[in-house]
Design a protein around this motif. Structure first.
Motif, mmCIF file in Angstrom:
data_model
loop_
_atom_site.group_PDB
_atom_site.id
_atom_site.type_symbol
_atom_site.label_atom_id
_atom_site.label_comp_id
_atom_site.label_asym_id
_atom_site.label_seq_id
_atom_site.Cartn_x
_atom_site.Cartn_y
_atom_site.Cartn_z
ATOM 1 N N LEU A 36 -8.819 -25.464 -7.962
ATOM 2 C CA LEU A 36 -8.386 -26.807 -8.333
ATOM 3 C C LEU A 36 -9.263 -27.376 -9.450
ATOM 4 N N LEU A 37 -10.567 -27.131 -9.378
ATOM 5 C CA LEU A 37 -11.468 -27.623 -10.417
ATOM 6 C C LEU A 37 -11.157 -26.960 -11.755
ATOM 7 N N TYR A 38 -10.915 -25.656 -11.733
ATOM 8 C CA TYR A 38 -10.547 -24.962 -12.973
ATOM 9 C C TYR A 38 -9.151 -25.378 -13.442
ATOM 10 N N GLY A 39 -8.247 -25.610 -12.497
ATOM 11 C CA GLY A 39 -6.911 -26.065 -12.868
ATOM 12 C C GLY A 39 -6.958 -27.405 -13.578
ATOM 13 N N LEU A 97 0.573 -30.569 -15.072
ATOM 14 C CA LEU A 97 -0.362 -29.705 -14.344
ATOM 15 C C LEU A 97 -1.507 -30.516 -13.758
ATOM 16 N N SER A 98 -2.037 -31.474 -14.537
ATOM 17 C CA SER A 98 -3.147 -32.301 -14.038
ATOM 18 C C SER A 98 -2.705 -33.145 -12.849
ATOM 19 N N ILE A 99 -1.467 -33.621 -12.881
ATOM 20 C CA ILE A 99 -0.959 -34.451 -11.783
ATOM 21 C C ILE A 99 -0.793 -33.627 -10.511
ATOM 22 N N PHE A 100 -0.202 -32.447 -10.639
ATOM 23 C CA PHE A 100 -0.004 -31.619 -9.452
ATOM 24 C C PHE A 100 -1.330 -31.066 -8.922
ATOM 25 N N THR A 101 -2.300 -30.862 -9.806
ATOM 26 C CA THR A 101 -3.644 -30.498 -9.352
ATOM 27 C C THR A 101 -4.255 -31.632 -8.543
ATOM 28 N N ALA A 102 -4.040 -32.868 -8.996
ATOM 29 C CA ALA A 102 -4.530 -34.036 -8.257
ATOM 30 C C ALA A 102 -3.866 -34.132 -6.890
ATOM 31 N N TYR A 103 -2.555 -33.841 -6.834
ATOM 32 C CA TYR A 103 -1.859 -33.840 -5.549
ATOM 33 C C TYR A 103 -2.492 -32.820 -4.595
ATOM 34 N N ALA A 104 -2.683 -31.601 -5.096
ATOM 35 C CA ALA A 104 -3.236 -30.533 -4.257
ATOM 36 C C ALA A 104 -4.652 -30.872 -3.803
ATOM 37 N N PHE A 105 -5.442 -31.453 -4.710
ATOM 38 C CA PHE A 105 -6.807 -31.846 -4.342
ATOM 39 C C PHE A 105 -6.778 -32.907 -3.250
ATOM 40 N N ALA A 106 -5.876 -33.890 -3.383
ATOM 41 C CA ALA A 106 -5.787 -34.967 -2.394
ATOM 42 C C ALA A 106 -5.458 -34.412 -1.014
ATOM 43 N N VAL A 107 -4.483 -33.511 -0.941
ATOM 44 C CA VAL A 107 -4.084 -32.938 0.347
ATOM 45 C C VAL A 107 -5.220 -32.123 0.948
ATOM 46 N N MET A 108 -5.830 -31.260 0.139
ATOM 47 C CA MET A 108 -6.887 -30.378 0.635
ATOM 48 C C MET A 108 -8.113 -31.174 1.069
ATOM 49 N N TYR A 109 -8.503 -32.149 0.250
ATOM 50 C CA TYR A 109 -9.712 -32.911 0.564
ATOM 51 C C TYR A 109 -9.501 -33.803 1.791
ATOM 52 N N TRP A 110 -8.325 -34.395 1.895
ATOM 53 C CA TRP A 110 -8.006 -35.243 3.049
ATOM 54 C C TRP A 110 -8.131 -34.434 4.339
ATOM 55 N N ARG A 111 -7.563 -33.223 4.324
ATOM 56 C CA ARG A 111 -7.638 -32.364 5.503
ATOM 57 C C ARG A 111 -9.080 -31.999 5.835
ATOM 58 N N ASN A 112 -9.869 -31.693 4.819
ATOM 59 C CA ASN A 112 -11.261 -31.319 5.065
ATOM 60 C C ASN A 112 -12.082 -32.484 5.601
ATOM 61 N N ASN A 155 -4.820 -42.448 -6.576
ATOM 62 C CA ASN A 155 -4.673 -41.450 -7.634
ATOM 63 C C ASN A 155 -3.268 -40.849 -7.606
ATOM 64 N N VAL A 156 -2.770 -40.579 -6.418
ATOM 65 C CA VAL A 156 -1.436 -39.997 -6.281
ATOM 66 C C VAL A 156 -0.363 -40.967 -6.774
ATOM 67 N N ILE A 157 -0.437 -42.222 -6.355
ATOM 68 C CA ILE A 157 0.633 -43.156 -6.742
ATOM 69 C C ILE A 157 0.538 -43.557 -8.215
ATOM 70 N N SER A 158 -0.633 -43.403 -8.822
ATOM 71 C CA SER A 158 -0.746 -43.722 -10.245
ATOM 72 C C SER A 158 0.132 -42.804 -11.088
ATOM 73 N N SER A 159 0.431 -41.617 -10.560
ATOM 74 C CA SER A 159 1.203 -40.642 -11.323
ATOM 75 C C SER A 159 2.617 -41.124 -11.626
ATOM 76 N N ALA A 160 3.133 -42.078 -10.853
ATOM 77 C CA ALA A 160 4.468 -42.617 -11.140
ATOM 78 C C ALA A 160 4.507 -43.230 -12.538
ATOM 79 N N GLY A 161 3.430 -43.902 -12.920
ATOM 80 C CA GLY A 161 3.349 -44.463 -14.266
ATOM 81 C C GLY A 161 3.298 -43.391 -15.325
ATOM 82 N N ALA A 162 2.531 -42.310 -15.063
ATOM 83 C CA ALA A 162 2.425 -41.217 -16.025
ATOM 84 C C ALA A 162 3.768 -40.519 -16.210
ATOM 85 N N PHE A 163 4.491 -40.288 -15.111
ATOM 86 C CA PHE A 163 5.800 -39.648 -15.201
ATOM 87 C C PHE A 163 6.785 -40.529 -15.974
ATOM 88 N N ALA A 164 6.729 -41.830 -15.707
ATOM 89 C CA ALA A 164 7.627 -42.749 -16.407
ATOM 90 C C ALA A 164 7.358 -42.730 -17.913
#
Length: 406
Positions: A81-84, A111-126, A147-156
């Motif tokens: 995720l860090l390299y992504g 790619l940066s947005i989906f990396t943020a999604y994956a980081f959020a899920v993984m870190y939350w679980r840990n 961070n996750v909900i901010s992506s709605a603005g980026a997609f728009a």
């Protein structure tokens, strides 16, 4: 010291230096000329790389370091995720200047947005699985959520730019939505989580900690409308804005009081450089909250958002004054970087650059409001940008040479 942590820190600070270098190019083009540079495209590269390559990269690293005590292989687990995120950041750095919003730049942004999604899920679980809980964990969870909900603005924004259907109001509303939940959500809450966790490791628990957390959390979403007061928003939204501002001011007042009660202990634990950096960050945060309070007056809000230098000064106040100085202070007190004379010199030059940049933008904005043209402001802003870059160049050099410790 964890070698992975040191490596990622050096990468992130190098990225910050690149952000400052692009800032010099942007200021030089305004003051003089760079015909081969597309100003708006380079500005997109500057902002996207600052968010992804500097702040998000270093915050991910610091959040992973919070798990390091319990999970010795934490950085190995998070390396993809860090390299992504790093690949996405450099992808945007090298594509935005040439095509603006286009196929490749949008692909790396996605790619940066989906990396943020994956980081959020993984870190939350840990965090949920961690044996030892921390007062910083609620802040971290809120930061990941924003961070996750901010992506709605980026997609728009990406959709509007790719389809060439950007309407000025929708474009600004989407931009400010993304910026708000990055600056006041992901960045701020992650920093507060790091602060709460560090105090916890020192055996310090601030009074009213839960109240402070909920005041800032409940204020975050309605506070978005502070960036949209130039729109014809309904009365209920304006009332929510007033409530949000009051909550933030109350949260800061409680935080300030709690820290002041523990100041004697903290003074013994924090290095002189750490005190200066964290103190300046706190002052910048106070100024930011006061400016927000003033912007609740619709006439002042429309006036402020009507002048570019004021908007740029406000955004830099948060990114450089509040967030970057806090991160550098946090790194300093944890000794994640070499604290030698060269490093201190670089940080001091960088701080001077921040101060001059804000001061000149303030004067320029005041002059614009009064319809007075301030001479040589573009040249002075270029000088401030050079100082920012020079300070970070010195800081980067300090991490790769032997100097006497201070």
């Amino acid at each position: 010291m964890n070698k992975s942590l040191i490596l990622w820190f050096r990468i992130a600070v190098f990225n910050l230096m690149l952000v400052a270098f692009i800032g010099v190019m942007l200021r030089y083009k305004i003051a003089y000329a760079l015909p081969f540079v597309h100003q708006k495209h380079l500005l997109h590269a500057h902002s996207h790389f600052a968010f992804t390559g500097w702040v998000t990269q270093i915050l991910m690293v610091l959040l992973v370091s919070r798990l390091y005590d319990e999970q010795q292989n934490a950085f190995k687990k998070y390396a993809p995720l860090l390299y992504g995120n790093l690949i996405a950041a450099y992808g945007m750095l090298f594509t935005f200047p040439f095509q603006g919003y286009g196929l490749y730049s949008i692909s790396f942004s996605t790619l940066s947005i989906f990396t943020a999604y994956a980081f959020a899920v993984m870190y939350w679980r840990n965090m949920n699985r961690a044996r030892q809980k921390s007062p910083g964990d609620p802040w971290f969870k809120a930061a990941l959520f924003f961070n996750v909900i901010s992506s709605a603005g980026a997609f728009a924004l990406a959709i509007m730019m790719a389809t060439k259907t950007a309407h000025p109001d929708r474009y600004l509303a989407s931009s400010y939505y993304f910026l708000h939940f990055q600056y006041n959500g992901w960045f701020f809450f992650a920093c507060m989580g790091l602060l709460a966790h560090k105090l916890y490791t020192w055996g310090i628990r601030l009074n009213n900690h839960k109240t402070i957390f909920w005041l800032f959390t409940l204020a975050c979403i309605p506070a978005y409308f502070l960036s949209a007061l130039w729109l014809p928003i309904p009365l209920w939204a304006y009332i929510l804005v007033i409530v949000a501002v009051c909550f933030q001011l109350a949260g800061f007042a409680l935080l300030f009081g709690a820290v002041r009660e523990r100041f004697g202990q903290l003074r013994q634990l924090i290095s002189p450089l750490g005190k200066w950096l964290l103190g300046l960050s706190a002052v910048a945060l106070m100024i930011k909250l006061l400016l927000q309070s003033g912007s609740t007056i619709p006439a002042l809000s429309k006036l402020a958002f009507g002048f570019r230098s004021i908007v740029i000064g406000y955004l830099h106040l948060i990114l450089l004054g509040v967030i970057t100085l806090f991160i550098l202070g946090y790194i300093a007190i944890n000794q994640y970087m070499r604290m030698n004379k060269t490093a201190v010199t670089g940080i001091v030059v960088f701080i001077i650059g921040i101060f001059l940049n804000e001061l000149i933008l303030l004067v320029q904005g005041a002059g614009a409001i009064s319809y007075i043209s301030m001479p040589y402001t573009n040249e002075m802003l270029l000088g401030a940008a050079v100082l920012l870059f020079a300070g970070l160049l010195i800081l980067n050099i300090s991490q790769r040479k032997s100097s006497s410790e201070v």
